[in-house]
Each structure stands twice: as structure tokens, then as C-alpha cells.
Design a protein around this motif. Structure first.
Motif, PDB file in Angstrom:
ATOM      1  N   ALA A 106       0.767  -1.306  -0.201  1.00 17.72           N
ATOM      2  CA  ALA A 106      -0.216  -0.122  -0.102  1.00 17.72           C
ATOM      3  C   ALA A 106       0.973   1.214   0.143  1.00 17.72           C
ATOM      4  O   ALA A 106       0.453   2.236  -0.617  1.00 17.72           O
ATOM      5  N   LEU A 145      -3.776  -1.441   3.723  1.00 14.05           N
ATOM      6  CA  LEU A 145      -4.165  -0.233   4.504  1.00 14.05           C
ATOM      7  C   LEU A 145      -4.914  -0.674   5.666  1.00 14.05           C
ATOM      8  O   LEU A 145      -5.383  -1.846   5.917  1.00 14.05           O
ATOM      9  N   PRO A 146      -4.841   0.325   6.658  1.00 18.69           N
ATOM     10  CA  PRO A 146      -5.559  -0.237   8.034  1.00 18.69           C
ATOM     11  C   PRO A 146      -6.895  -0.892   7.792  1.00 18.69           C
ATOM     12  O   PRO A 146      -7.709  -0.442   7.218  1.00 18.69           O
ATOM     13  N   ASN A 147      -7.020  -1.773   8.602  1.00 16.71           N
ATOM     14  CA  ASN A 147      -8.392  -2.612   8.884  1.00 16.71           C
ATOM     15  C   ASN A 147      -8.652  -3.538   7.604  1.00 16.71           C
ATOM     16  O   ASN A 147     -10.007  -4.014   7.617  1.00 16.71           O
ATOM     17  N   ALA A 148      -7.804  -3.596   6.709  1.00 16.92           N
ATOM     18  CA  ALA A 148      -8.310  -4.440   5.515  1.00 16.92           C
ATOM     19  C   ALA A 148      -8.649  -5.694   5.918  1.00 16.92           C
ATOM     20  O   ALA A 148      -7.996  -6.573   6.578  1.00 16.92           O
ATOM     21  N   ASN A 149      -9.628  -6.486   5.177  1.00 15.99           N
ATOM     22  CA  ASN A 149      -9.889  -7.715   5.570  1.00 15.99           C
ATOM     23  C   ASN A 149      -9.086  -8.603   4.675  1.00 15.99           C
ATOM     24  O   ASN A 149      -9.462  -9.064   3.372  1.00 15.99           O
ATOM     25  N   LYS A 155       0.934  -3.763  13.733  1.00 18.15           N
ATOM     26  CA  LYS A 155      -0.106  -3.020  14.592  1.00 18.15           C
ATOM     27  C   LYS A 155      -0.592  -1.809  13.826  1.00 18.15           C
ATOM     28  O   LYS A 155      -1.658  -1.143  13.829  1.00 18.15           O
ATOM     29  N   TYR A 156       0.560  -1.195  13.175  1.00 19.63           N
ATOM     30  CA  TYR A 156       0.186   0.285  12.682  1.00 19.63           C
ATOM     31  C   TYR A 156       0.509   0.429  11.155  1.00 19.63           C
ATOM     32  O   TYR A 156      -0.381   1.074  10.221  1.00 19.63           O
ATOM     33  N   ALA A 157       1.361  -0.189  10.645  1.00 24.58           N
ATOM     34  CA  ALA A 157       1.908  -0.141   8.973  1.00 24.58           C
ATOM     35  C   ALA A 157       2.467  -1.127   8.667  1.00 24.58           C
ATOM     36  O   ALA A 157       2.317  -2.386   9.103  1.00 24.58           O
TER      37      ALA A 157
END
Lengths: 424, 424, 424, 424
Positions: free
Chosen positions: C216, C253-257, C280-282
Motif C-alpha cells: 500500500a 491499508l488499516p483494517n483491510a480484510n 499494529k500500525y503500518a
């Protein structure tokens, strides 16, 4: 509907052998198993009255059936849960959805199910019919002092209801904020909120607590006036000793380290307690432990450590409540799953070898520190949690029994297909 | 209510001198100003029928007043907008909220306001009274073929309504997905959705398009069956030439580079068009350009570039629609602000010196490339957008005139205080 | 250093009794335990050569000691891991960091440790001394065809090295992208990348695969030219049957399934395999399973299901590799923890009752579906994983033995305090 | 290299006519244009010494040329910027990268360029050669008091250097935190950090400030010991009146409302100032205003409002510094772009009609409030910012002149192709 003790016992008998084998296996390595079991037995998680009906989203709501149509039926529902797991011994009411017409009778009814009244919840995020002023642009933050006064008066009213029921805390969750840049003066909104909270605080009985909840966003989409733990703590510190910061797991920005926040709030003596749920994207209000069970464990790891260091009683020192939305599952089954997940996380946290962890931390042995936490987390503690239920007279398999008893079918028979939970 | 041309002219006269000065200043540097003005005049942004009432969140809704209580009044509302800005010359209907009883009369009414019928929208995310099967667990993805059939039939019905009105596209937005791990077999959900879409696709008239919208999450909170542009494109490619991917700005994970997605969809010849709105946290559905105006510009920068390369007509080649929720603002004023922001972004994108940009890119001159985009973006193009309105007979200051005419007051007088938009 | 089989046996003997008790307990409920054990035994996770040294961030690097200073020593390190867990039977090389001077000797050395050569990795994200053209502004995407040619030639060179070693795949991870709006023409960057990949693809032996990795963001901070699975799949489809999409867990990206993406890539027959890590973050590149172990399980749940449906061999059908950065932990200990976490997730996924899950899904029994997954996940499968090691001749407690043998101390003695892994 | 005033004048003359026209146009509507110009002239943004060389990521660094190889050359570089824009009248040093051998000479050199010494920066996130203890596991937070003492002593040393140069503030940014659950006891890490900061604070001269910076993540990837504004404020409040919270725009979780944080810190009298940069994904350290210029404006909108309410001098009351990483652009050109973007945002914020905004807020007129902010933001203020430069003797077009003068070419001629900025 009420689940008799004999039903529970019969259910347990059928599972006893299998349970005993599992419990013996897992407990054989645990020195302080009785202490852990006692803690688990005492640990009660309150059920909010609004969780007993089917929830929804702004896009719609697919109603359930046989939902509780009155406060009495809501208490009955929590009574059912508590009979099944002996872990849900409190109900948290929401005003004005749950105004008790006769507090004494309601108290007696709750007592008959072994239930207490947890924190009271006020509602200034919706307009009620006949209300003089609208909360469209906020309540305790509002630029118009009349709106603030109305919202303050409502909170004082809620406290009164709570006193009558034996509650000991008021939870204030505000939808206050703004949806567009420029809409709000952030400082004035904060100051107005503080002044309003001060007036509410002044009406708190001596043995009550004020729980100040925060939330990052929604229903406002640009700013929330109590948006994070820092803002809540600022307010709590300005209010006084009875004010605390309440953590709802879903109320954070993406990737927030919630366990660290919990640890620091405990350090500051300002943690009110929890609203449990889980989420993947935003404030999804899913079943506790359904998405990030390891995070739930890490939070309990901090809770156990922090409460022990400060001498806080695990069962009574903080407020524990589920706050989820049951859009797809039967609310009662969903709540049983949440309670189970929470108690599993708690049990795992109780298994952490804190002496070894401390030592690993002192040596910066990161590999070992991770191993110690994973050792506890990877342990299958379900038999320990089940044993604590057994000792409290609850069901070894609450959801299994819930299914076997066809609870929802019976509730529908009693209440009708179209009974919808009040307040939703 | 109808705004007469004479009112507009009078309004414009009062602002003419000031406008002329600003327009002269900004246009003096622009070689192809007439070309830009013509493009701006032709660029129309459809208004969805559901945007004309006050929106809300799962926490509540603070109703507005004088909202349109019928399809006719919704058309009247869009007519008002179009009279003010001559940029909202289409309405996008939602079935079953806007079923026309007499299509010919509705068409005639729309024509009287200068409005066309944009893409039709189906609804399989809510249950309607009397519906045989529930969409609680999805529609086109559903494990039960009966539910899928019902949802397919509804979409075919929507196409029929659209044909009668002269629409040329069907937008399918699905709430289908799951809220918990395990709930869904992802592959089967995808395959079911594909099969259902194929049946719908088979009923598309030859000159129609199918817009396949995607959304990262909500109202389901674990998975969405068409969750991102990749999944939508996969479906569109399997469906055929008439199927396209629709981009709604709020339907992405945090930090997504939407402009890159737009560029690649154009490259693949598969971009359907846009649902415009803005957001800070999730699918906030705020006024276009209210939070990230530079991103809106960057998206238009890709649109202009990509459409020109492929020879796509800016005004008619793709679908343009606002899809916002008006929780706090008057919906009409809010829509005027959205249209203005969109046209500003479009105008800025038209100002980009593409030859120089190409050259900077060829030389990897990152400083210069940034300068070129910022040069266009920092230009105050409001007078250009106003001039395009003036040339089309619209108001120089649509919101100013909306206020001066007390439009909402008049609508309340006509429709009543408590008129609530149908469908919300 | 080499760990003799007798050492392992002695270690296992000491733990045998305790292990047997745990294995008997957990396996007594599992019908197909031998099948599961065999799958676990066969499941090998490759170790990348660059993971054997201490990693760092842009802020600094805190070097370890006794790191492998040559390709031979890297192979030795993986050999140590494999001796301990019999689950790391492959090494993935990075060119130019690991150019073998004598491929036959290197192959023989690897074979002596029971190691194969996993996918080869090219590097066009850094400039090497003496390189004609710089990759500062990209490689396969570059506006200058000379740069692209150089990058293509490098990849062809990597394939040659791989052929000599018996590798069967090339992994292409590109840092290509842009850090500022305007820097890049997205479409041309994509087309250039596609053309370059086509040239590389043309040089692939018939039995090789091309793994197209996506990410990403980082090291570019505005756009990445292969940014998500959709873009990678688009390329893979345009390239041909030998091209696949590689999933690195930290590249979203954050929260991607991610599990849904995996499921769909399997559906399309285009999943290359995995780069395991956690974050946890990136793109934090932490130990697999250290942050989101439930997500890791959910991914394996999709993998097992999807591979079985398509008849893909678990052990050999896809590529499995760890790709983490060991900034704080000893790389070898860290890798042992990652392998353990991956195998635990895999074992749990093998325990899922798929018949029951299918049934629950067919009935939209969300409560039950969640129970079924949680039943598998909450099971303590460590003894199963240990048993699979035991049967393969590995250590029951690899990290315990790693500690007991003081492996790092011995490596320092052999290699010196300041030996730094080549390539970092 | 030094840019003579005559060069500037000549450059300005060539652009004068065009500038005057634009300035006349935009200023004709501004009542207090002279006040705004004076504010813009006084507003100086410090340049950190480490920004003058090419930055990189953990994946690599593509070096620039003619970079400053000494503290003297760094001062020269900032002097060049200041000559061009008269807005970068301060340099912020980093110890140990910029230890002045002779403070008096360095001061005199800086004065010759019109430069002051902004806040001093300590470095306990990297190990220096010969250092007794490693910061691998933190510095001020470290479990070992010897490490903490060493880090404290370093900060005291930095203060001494600052005193010698006439600086008035110490900025403490810590990389302290943890990368894995369990690694750290959060409370003890916080308490150790607090104790260490107290010791440093005790060594602050009476007229100095301590800036406590926070950062959400990186280089640690599980927790940061000063992770958010709440934690920084907690520390600042416990330290005393000279301690303040420093905001770096890139140091937040996704979607954070930074402008609200800024507003509240000003309310509490605890805002130290800013590290300006921009980002799309994480701490990307891009050019200020390159990604979210509207957010930058909204932050300045809060700054102007909050500073005025508290009577804080815009130019001297808070600390202003750029903190970006120049990976792809020439650092000097990039810094000129950042300064320009910051001053544009500041100028726009000065244009906001605060009386009208206040009124709109009092009336909850959200439409109007948005209009007021957008009115200021959409104004093309570049001519105002240019006029302020003109009045200060700077260039009308700093980057244009930078290019025309071939500054980098001359620096390469003076310093050589391979001169690399010290400290990177």
C-alpha cells in the motif's frame, strides 16, 4: 420465563465427565487455581438494557422476535442470562427508555433474579417527544444555555432514578461535537461541557461515581467534544475525585493501543471501567472478542496488573459492562458469547506469570516476555471458566443450554412475534 | 415553489460588477477560458432523491421541515437547485421509495424543470412491508436462491421503471456481507452475487449501463461482498461491456489513494462514475469538498486527464452524482455547497498545465510537478465557476439567493412543518 | 555450528512425558489427528536470507552479534532453525546481497542442512555501487526506458541464479511509486511496469512462477505502483498463467480484510503465497502472530478451505515465507517464534469442523458459525504442533533448546562480535 | 554561496508588474491588509539542521549532491533560504550531529545570515560510537538507571550547547517504546520517563522551555512511551510551567483531528509549537501542505484564534519548525515549498472573518460557518504572501529564483558531488 436450578444441574450432569477431564488437565499446572476460580466467580459483567433488542444501522434494522417490551421483561432477560452463566448479575438502565414506574417493585424484581443496578445512562443524543429544546447541535456543549440546562436537568433526573434503584454511578456519553469545520468553537464547546458536567457532578451522592465516556467520532463526523482519553481525563481531573474516564473499546481511532491507555488511566487512578465490544473498522459494536481476542487479553493483562498494584478489587473496583449492538444474532445468545469471551480473556490474564514477566522486562528479554504472554493466551482456559460457572451454580455450556431450552421460542410464545425492545 | 428567471437576473445584476472584476482578473491568464466555461456549463451533477430530506445516524435523526413528501416534490426540490445553479439537471431515483405512479406525468414534470433521470437505484438492503424473504443476511449473495431471485426480480423491476422514465443506467449498491468471521463463505458469496448480477445484466436494454458500487464496510462490519474496486472490477469484467465500477468517495479504507484507483479504472475503460461526498473518519457522507478539497481536486485531475486520453465526453461519458447525508444542514443549501465544491475542483483540474506536467514527469522534476498542480489548485476559480453559471442563466451566488429568497420558509409554508422526505 | 540429532533427542526425552500428556489430551477429540500431523510435518516455511541479521528503521539500527557474514553462514543459520523445528526447510535468496559464487557448492551446502531454495528475490529498490542508472524514481515503472531495461536485466539475472540453485519462482517486489501528487502519471507507470514485467516473464522457465507482490505504501508515500491486490491481480492476469499475486500481511491499508482477499485470489487461481509477519500500525514487520493471532488463524482458515476446494497441495502448492524485521530480538529466536505462530494458526485451521461450518452458513446461524471457528481457535494446539516436530525429528521446544544450547553465544564465538549480516 | 540583495531586487523588478496586479486585486477586499502583511513578515519558520541533506527510508537512501558537510555549511544553506524568502530566520540544531566547536564563531556566522538558534534537539534514539550504554531498549524510559542517567546527561549537555548559542528551548523527542506486547511495563516506562524529564527540567535556565514531543508509533511498533497529546500533556503538567506539548503533524493515528488537539492545548496554555510536514499514510514527512492543505489551514485557523484569545504573539509565542524528510526533492527547494505552504495557510487563517464565524456558531448556522472558512481558504493569497516577502526584501518567487540562480549547481561546485549532510 425462568430457568430453574434443576434444569441447570441436569444439563451439567450430562457434561460433567468431559468437563472434569478438561479441567483436570488445564488446572494441573496452575498453582493458584482456587484463587483464579474465586475471582472468575466474583467477576460480573453488567448488561445494558438496550442490548436486549435487535440493533441496526442507519441503513436499516432487521427486527428480532420476542424482544422485551418493558423494563420488567428486560430484567427477565438479564435474569435468564445470569441463570445461565452467573456472570451477568447486573443491569445498566438507560433513561428515558427505562424509567421505572415503581422503583421498589423493579428493585424487588431484579433482586429475585439476583441482579443489581449498574451505572445509570442518560440520553442527550436524541430528542424526546415534547422536549423543549433540541439536541441537534449538542447538549452539554450547546451554545444556548437553555439547552445545556435542560440536559443537565435530565442527568440529575437520571441520578434520582439511580438512587431509587441502588445504582452507584452515572455514565455520561455525549454525542456532542460537530460535523463540519467551523461549526464549533472547540474551546467553548469544551468549557460548556465542563461547566455542565460540574453542575451534574454537584448532584452526585457522596458514594457515587461519574463516568465520563469518550468517543473518537460518530454520530458527529468532524469533531467529538470528548473525543479521546486525554480529553476525558482532562475533564475528570477538573471535576474531582468522583469523576473517572470510561473506556469503550470501539471508541478509538484506527490502531490505537488501548491497553496502554488503560494502564495509564489506572496509574492516574482515573479508570472508571469498560464498555466491552469488538470492532474491525469503526465503532462496529460487535461481540466482545469476535475480532481481536488477543487485544482483549492484553487489556485484561493490563487491568489485572494495574488493579493489583493499586489494590483495586477486580470485581467491584471498576465498572464492567457489555455495550454491543446485536444486528444479526439473537441478542441473548450474542451476550452469552460476549461474556464468555471476556471471562476467557480475564482467566488468561490471571494465568500470566507476573514474576517471570517482570524479570524478562528487567532484562529486556523481548523473546521471553512475548513467550510469557503467549503461554497464558494460548492456554485453553475454557474449562477453568466453565468450572467457575459450575461452582456458582451456572451452566457448563450456557449457549448449549440456551439452544436446548429453545429460550427464544418460549419468549416469542410469551411475548409475541413482533415484540420490539423499547428504546430502539 | 419555482424560481423565475427574472429573480435570478435581478440577483445577478446586483453582483455583476464585483463578479466581472474577479472574472477578468482570474481569466486574464487563461488561454482557453471559453473552452473551460463551456465544459463547466455542460457539467451536470445528479441529485439523488433521498438527499432532499434530513439524514441521520443509527443514534438518531433530527428532522428538518418542509421536506418533500412525494416524488413530485422531490423533483420540485431538484428543480429549485437547478434553477439556482444550472448544474443539477438530473435526478436519481430510488426504488421503492420513489415509484412513479405515472411515468409520463413524472417525466413531463421533470422536463418542465429541465431535469433528466439519472441512474436508477435499487434497494435490497432493507426489508419492505409484505416482502416474502428478508435481506437480513444479504440479497444477491444470499445462500437461499429464493432470496436471490427476489432481489434479482426487484432490480429488473427497477430497470423497467427506469426505461419508462428515460434513465440509462442501473446502480447496484449492496449491503451484502457479513458481520462475523465464519458467517459467510467468501467465494460462494462472490459467486452468488456474480450469478445474480448476470441475471440482472441480461435484462439491461442495449443502451444501458450497470454500475457496480463497492464499499469497504457498513452496514456489515466484518466483510462486504463487493468491498473494493478490485472486487467490483472483477465482477464488471465477468459481466461484460455494459458493466462498470462506480466509485463513492466515502467507501474506502483509511488513507486510500482514490485518485490512483480512478486513473486505473479509466485506463481499463471500466469507470462508471462517481458518488460525491466527503469524509474524515468513515463513510461520513459529508458535503463534497468539506474535509479534503485537495483530494477532490486530485481526483478531478485524474478524471480530466484520463477522460481526455480516452476521448470520453466530460459531461456525458460518466455518471456524476452527489451522495451525501444532510444530518445538520438544510439539504438544499448543503447540496448547493457540494455542487459548488465539485465544480471548483473540476475548474481547477481544467486549469492544470498538462504539457508542463508531462514534461516535469518525464524529467522526474518532483518540485515542478507539485508546483504545477498547486498553481491550478491555489487559483481562486470561483469567478470562473460563477461566470459559467451566469452564461447558463443561473445565479452568481446560488446560496446567497437561496437565503435571500427564504426558500425553506416558503417550502414549509407550502408543505408544512412536519413534512418528512419519503424513504428516510 | 550444527545441532546434532542426539542433542535433539536428549532434549526431547526430558520433555517427553509432559508432552505426551498434553498431546493425548488434545488429540483425543481429533478424529483425523494423523492426517493433521502429516500436514504439519510437510508444511515448510521459507526463511529469507535478509532475516538473519538485525533489522532497523530509518531512525537507526542496533546491531546484533555473531550475524552471518556470508551466504554460507546464512545457510548455516537456516540450517540451525531447520534442525530445531524441521519446519524451515527452505531459504529465499536476495540478489545482489546473496550472489552465489559457486552455485553447485551452495546447493550442496544447503542440501547438507536439508534446505531447498525458495523463490528468488530481486532488488530494484536500492542503487548498487557502479550501477549505470539510479532507481531513485522507480525501476520497472521508470519514465526512462534505460532504467527499465537495467531493472529487467537484473531480474533476468536473478532468474539465472535461481535456475542454477533449483529455485522455481521469482518474487518481484517494487518500491516503485511516488511521494507527491503530480510526480507520476499513474497509467503510464502501470503500463511501463506491465511492459517490464512482460519482458521478465518471457525469460521465466516453463516450470517457474512469477510472484507479483503489492504494497500500500512505503518507501513511497503518495502512491505505490502496485498498491493493492486488485492492481497485482490485474498485472498477473495480463501476464499469463505463470504470474500470481503475492500477499504480504503488512502491505495493506488499516483494517483491510486480508482473509477475504486471500479467499478471492484462491477463487481466481491467482494466489502465489505469503510473506508472513504481523503489524499494529503500518508495515511493522513484527513476528508473525505477535499482534493479531486471530487474523492469522482466519487467513489459514481461508487457505485450508480454498486450497482443498481447488485441490492445491498445502505444502507445495503455494509459497510460504516469513518476511519480518528483527530489530529488537535475536533473529533466530524471533524466526522460531514466527514459525511456531504460523504452525499454530495452521493447526487450528485444520481443526475447523468444515461440515458443521458449511451447515451453519447455509442456515445463516451466525452464532454457531462463530462458535465453530472459536472452538478451533481456542483449542490449545501446541502439543499437536510439537508432536509433528517430534515425528520429524525436531525439538519439542525449539526456543527452549536454542536457549539451552546458547546458540548465539557459539555463533559469536565462531563469527565474532561485530559480524553483520550482509545486505543490511 | 551567498545571494546578494541586488540579485533579489533585480529578480523582483522583473515580476513587479504582474505581482502588483494580483496583490491589488486580492488586497482590495481586505481591510486590515497591512496588519496581515506585518504578521506575515514577522512569522519565521525554523529549519532543522538535519533537513538540509537527502533523507531516506529503511529501504534505502538516494543521496543528493553538494550537501552541507559541516555545521557552517548548514548555516549557509539556511542563510540561502532566508535570503530568498526572509521567512526562515532560525536554525534548529541536533546534538550530537551539530556540536559547535566554537559557539561564538558559529553565532557570529548565523548572525551574518540573519539567523537565530531555535530549539535544541537531543538524540537518544541512536547509539553513538563509544557510548557506554545502548538505547536499543529506550533511553529516558529504560529499566536500567545507568541508561537513563546517560540520556539525562546528554540532554543537559544539549542545554549547555544551546545556552552558548542563545537558544531558548529544548525539544525532547523520544523513540522510547516497545515493539511487542509484554516487552514493557507501560506505567514504569512512563514513570521512568517522567523522572528523567524532571532531572532535565531541573537544568533548564529560567527563560527556557521544554518541548515534549509525542508520536503514535515508529521506530517502535507496539507502543510509544509518549504516544499522544494526552500523554505529553500529562508529563508537561507534572513537570511544571516551563514544559509544553509539541505537535508534529505526522505523529498521529489515522484520521486524528489535529486542529482540535491544537485548540485544546492552547486552551490549557500548554502548546509548545509545531513541527510542520504532511503525510498520507503514516509519518511520511512530506512537504508541508502537499497532501492535506485544508487541514493545515484549519490548524492555523485554530492557532490564530487561540493565540489571539490568550494574547500570544504569533511570531514569538510558540515554536515553529519544519520537520520533513527530503527523499526525492532537492532539500532546499523542498523547504521553500514547505515555507510557502505554511505561510499561505497562515495568511488564509488571518483572512477568516472571526466576527461572522462567531455569529454563525452562536446560531448553529453550519452552512454559513463552512462558507466563512471556505471563503478564506479559497482566496488566492499567494500575492499577499509575496507582498510580505517583497516588503522584507525577499524574492517574489523564491523557487523561481532558486532555479534561475542554479543554486544547487553552485553548491556542488563549492562542496563537491559527494558531499553528504552530516548526521544522516
Amino acid at each position: 420465563m425462568k430457568i430453574e436450578k434443576s434444569i441447570i444441574d441436569q444439563h451439567n450432569q450430562g457434561l460433567q465427565e468431559r468437563h472434569q477431564r478438561a479441567f483436570d488437565f488445564v488446572s494441573s499446572d496452575v498453582d493458584n487455581i482456587d484463587d483464579i476460580l474465586e475471582k472468575l466467580q466474583r467477576f460480573q459483567i453488567a448488561i445494558p438494557s438496550w442490548a436486549l433488542g435487535t440493533g441496526g444501522t442507519r441503513f436499516g434494522r432487521f427486527s428480532g422476535q420476542g424482544e422485551p417490551g418493558s423494563l420488567e421483561q428486560k430484567i427477565e432477560d438479564v435474569g435468564l442470562l445470569h441463570a445461565l452463566n452467573q456472570s451477568s448479575g447486573a443491569i445498566s438502565l438507560h433513561i428515558p427508555w427505562d424509567i421505572p414506574q415503581n422503583a421498589e417493585e423493579i428493585k424487588a424484581l431484579a433482586t429475585s433474579y439476583g441482579l443489581k443496578f449498574d451505572a445509570m445512562n442518560s440520553n442527550t443524543f436524541q430528542d424526546q417527544a415534547g422536549q423543549a429544546y433540541s439536541y441537534k447541535f449538542g447538549s452539554l456543549q450547546h451554545v444556548d444555555p437553555n439547552v445545556r440546562k435542560q440536559a443537565v436537568a435530565h442527568n440529575i433526573e437520571v441520578i434520582k432514578h439511580g438512587i431509587a434503584l441502588g445504582s452507584k454511578a452515572l455514565t455520561v456519553w455525549l454525542a456532542d461535537g460537530s460535523s463540519f469545520p467551523g461549526q464549533l468553537n472547540f474551546r467553548e464547546a469544551f468549557q460548556n461541557t465542563l461547566e455542565s458536567l460540574k453542575e451534574i457532578y454537584a448532584h452526585l451522592p457522596a458514594d457515587w461515581k461519574l463516568f465520563v465516556e469518550y468517543k473518537a467520532f460518530e454520530p458527529n463526523f468532524y469533531s467529538t467534544t470528548i473525543a479521546d482519553w486525554g480529553q476525558s481525563l482532562l475533564l475528570a481531573n477538573k471535576l474531582g475525585d468522583k469523576a473517572y474516564t470510561l473506556v469503550d473499546l470501539g471508541h478509538h481511532l484506527p490502531n490505537a493501543n488501548i491497553e496502554q491507555i488503560v494502564s495509564l488511566l489506572l496509574m492516574e487512578g482515573k479508570l472508571a471501567g469498560f464498555h466491552f465490544n469488538d470492532s474491525k473498522y469503526a465503532d462496529d459494536d460487535l461481540t466482545a472478542g469476535a475480532i481481536r481476542p488477543y487485544q482483549l487479553f492484553l487489556i485484561f493483562n493490563e487491568l489485572v496488573d494495574g488493579m493489583d498494584v493499586r489494590g483495586i478489587d477486580h470485581a467491584t473496583g471498576l465498572g464492567w459492562m457489555i455495550d454491543a449492538s446485536h444486528n444479526l444474532k439473537d441478542p441473548l445468545a450474542d451476550l452469552l458469547q460476549s461474556v464468555e469471551a471476556i471471562k476467557i480473556a480475564y482467566a488468561q490474564a490471571l494465568l500470566v506469570d507476573r514474576t517471570a514477566l517482570k524479570e524478562a522486562q528487567q532484562q529486556n528479554d523481548v523473546v521471553r516476555a512475548q513467550e510469557i504472554l503467549q503461554q497464558a493466551y494460548r492456554t485453553d482456559v475454557r474449562a477453568i471458566v466453565a468450572e467457575s460457572r459450575l461452582r456458582s451454580g451456572a451452566a457448563l455450556d450456557p449457549i448449549g443450554l440456551f439452544r436446548a431450552l429453545d429460550v427464544r421460542k418460549k419468549l416469542i410464545a410469551e411475548r409475541g412475534m413482533n415484540s420490539v425492545a423499547t428504546g430502539l
